[in-house]
Scaffold this active site. Structure first.
Site, mmCIF file in Angstrom:
data_model
loop_
_atom_site.group_PDB
_atom_site.id
_atom_site.type_symbol
_atom_site.label_atom_id
_atom_site.label_comp_id
_atom_site.label_asym_id
_atom_site.label_seq_id
_atom_site.Cartn_x
_atom_site.Cartn_y
_atom_site.Cartn_z
ATOM 1 N N PRO A 2 -13.523 72.025 55.322
ATOM 2 C CA PRO A 2 -12.570 72.235 54.250
ATOM 3 C C PRO A 2 -13.356 72.768 53.050
ATOM 4 O O PRO A 2 -14.211 72.080 52.526
ATOM 5 C CB PRO A 2 -12.000 70.844 53.957
ATOM 6 C CG PRO A 2 -12.402 69.991 55.094
ATOM 7 C CD PRO A 2 -13.590 70.610 55.715
ATOM 8 N N GLU A 3 -13.094 73.996 52.680
ATOM 9 C CA GLU A 3 -13.758 74.594 51.536
ATOM 10 C C GLU A 3 -12.723 74.694 50.421
ATOM 11 O O GLU A 3 -11.644 74.130 50.538
ATOM 12 C CB GLU A 3 -14.350 75.949 51.946
ATOM 13 C CG GLU A 3 -15.291 75.804 53.142
ATOM 14 C CD GLU A 3 -15.895 77.097 53.642
ATOM 15 O OE1 GLU A 3 -16.072 78.029 52.827
ATOM 16 O OE2 GLU A 3 -16.203 77.186 54.848
ATOM 17 N N LYS A 61 -15.062 71.465 46.058
ATOM 18 C CA LYS A 61 -14.484 70.762 47.196
ATOM 19 C C LYS A 61 -14.183 69.302 46.874
ATOM 20 O O LYS A 61 -13.791 68.540 47.752
ATOM 21 C CB LYS A 61 -15.437 70.835 48.394
ATOM 22 C CG LYS A 61 -15.860 72.254 48.764
ATOM 23 C CD LYS A 61 -16.978 72.257 49.779
ATOM 24 C CE LYS A 61 -17.628 73.635 49.872
ATOM 25 N NZ LYS A 61 -18.833 73.616 50.721
ATOM 26 N N ARG A 142 -15.149 62.469 61.481
ATOM 27 C CA ARG A 142 -16.608 62.354 61.455
ATOM 28 C C ARG A 142 -17.178 61.528 60.303
ATOM 29 O O ARG A 142 -18.380 61.328 60.228
ATOM 30 C CB ARG A 142 -17.230 63.752 61.452
ATOM 31 C CG ARG A 142 -17.400 64.255 62.869
ATOM 32 C CD ARG A 142 -17.511 65.756 62.915
ATOM 33 N NE ARG A 142 -16.203 66.368 63.004
ATOM 34 C CZ ARG A 142 -15.998 67.636 63.272
ATOM 35 N NH1 ARG A 142 -17.016 68.435 63.443
ATOM 36 N NH2 ARG A 142 -14.790 68.118 63.351
ATOM 37 N N ARG A 317 -27.034 75.684 61.604
ATOM 38 C CA ARG A 317 -25.636 76.074 61.788
ATOM 39 C C ARG A 317 -25.663 77.521 62.205
ATOM 40 O O ARG A 317 -26.559 77.931 62.934
ATOM 41 C CB ARG A 317 -24.826 75.833 60.516
ATOM 42 C CG ARG A 317 -25.390 76.490 59.296
ATOM 43 C CD ARG A 317 -24.736 76.008 58.033
ATOM 44 N NE ARG A 317 -25.365 74.757 57.570
ATOM 45 C CZ ARG A 317 -25.088 74.185 56.422
ATOM 46 N NH1 ARG A 317 -24.177 74.713 55.626
ATOM 47 N NH2 ARG A 317 -25.700 73.099 56.041
#
Length: 338
Positions: A2-3, A61, A142, A317
DNA sequence: ATCTGCTCCTGGCGGC
DNA sequence: TGCCGCCAGGAGCAGA
């Protein structure tokens, strides 16, 4: 993931239901979701019950909900070896409920009694004077996200702490130019009217690291994550490892402009969702994933030149780029050196 | 001081 | 088919 756009979708969805709403009950199902909550502030549940949320504010965020003064709960001083448990900590000044979605967090607005399919970590029961009762469910697979009650401190520049929509600015009153202590080090985001472009560009020019790393550094500019970093770099035709301090000022300015375009477009489309993980407060997905040009598009032709998009390992990543449009930086021998 | 990389955590899914 | 291991990665912090 979620940005900024996804978090703003959540903020905007919560705003009408939580602004002015009384918190009547708090249930914490997994204390790991309170890892950003300092026990010195007081017991999380006690700090919230009986108080009202005044608005829904966002910077980058981070989300927060300034709280009405209400009864300052007694700090749970247990465990205070030495007993210096400061009774002042809990009672001093305005506070806010702070939320960060981390990688997989969701804040869902539900009718009381609704079951939750996901992994429910925290539930707030609220009562809005006009709209009635809701459950605010914090779901987080998570557990990189969290909630906390934190003190509000004045912003360094005196401007509003974050974005709170048009109307709720009024409700914020004297908490308008405040920001939670744990968010104070987070830079303003590029859509913030108080974002200082000149300061950002100057700081960027001093960063001895890759441009993508710099874009992801929330103390430099906030709200950008892996998806929108890749999308912005693709749009500006900049390689992700281009040294930040070697990017000409004009190119940096173009890149920032592309960041804003990408964020605003994603926002207009309700954010990016690849699956049920990223949703608005009603559990619905956004549409921006249909507009992605680089992120997750490896193997597909670059929409600009047709060269297949590639995916490369980056900081544990991945980065997605067009190898033709986004050439790696090569230091050149200075031609016009003094 | 600044920069890099490790760590937290779990469900889904690719590959064997 | 079933299971193992990889993958997703925001942000803080330890260590260089």
């Amino acid at each position: 993931m979620p940005e900024l756009p996804e978090v703003e979708v959540v903020r905007a969805g919560l705003e009408p239901a939580v602004s002015g709403a009384l918190i009547t009950g708090v249930e914490v199902f997994d204390t790991r979701s309170l890892k950003r909550h300092s026990p010195l502030e007081g017991r999380f549940e006690s700090l919230l019950e009986g108080r009202r949320m005044l608005a829904a504010v966002r910077r980058g965020k981070f989300l927060w909900f300034p709280l009405s003064a209400g009864a300052a709960a007694a700090p749970t001083g247990e465990g205070g070896a030495g007993g210096a448990a400061p009774a002042t900590a809990a009672a001093s000044g305005p506070q806010a409920l702070v939320a960060h979605l981390g990688m997989s967090g969701q804040v869902l607005l539900r009718t009381p009694g609704t079951g939750e399919e996901g992994l429910l970590r925290i539930r707030l029961q609220i009562e809005h004077p006009e709209h009635g009762e809701f459950w605010v469910n914090f779901v987080d697979q998570r557990i990189f996200g969290s909630m906390a009650v934190d003190r509000l401190v004045p912003t360094a520049d005196g401007a509003a702490g974050g974005y709170s929509g048009f109307d709720s600015g009024r409700m914020l009153g004297d908490t308008l130019a405040l920001v939670p202590g744990q968010v104070a080090h987070i830079a303003r985001d590029p859509l913030d009217p108080a974002f200082d472009e000149a300061t950002f560009l100057a700081a960027l020019g001093r960063k001895r690291t890759g441009i993508k790393r710099a874009l992801l550094d929330q103390t430099l500019v906030s709200g950008i994550g892996n998806i929108y970093a890749d999308e912005s770099l693709w749009a500006a035709r900049v390689h992700y490892e281009h040294p930040a301090d070697r990017l000409p000022r004009a190119r940096a300015r173009e890149l920032l402009a592309e960041v804003r375009v990408v964020l605003e477009k994603a926002l207009a489309e309700g954010g990016t969702s690849f699956d049920a993980q990223y949703v608005n407060v009603n559990g619905a997905s956004g549409y921006f994933s249909h507009s992605l040009n680089a992120y997750g598009q490896q193997g597909k032709p670059c929409p600009r030149c047709g060269t297949p998009i590639v995916r490369e390992a980056f900081m544990n990543r991945s980065s997605h780029l067009c190898p033709r449009c986004q050439r790696p930086f090569r230091a050149r021998v200075a031609r016009v050196a003094a």
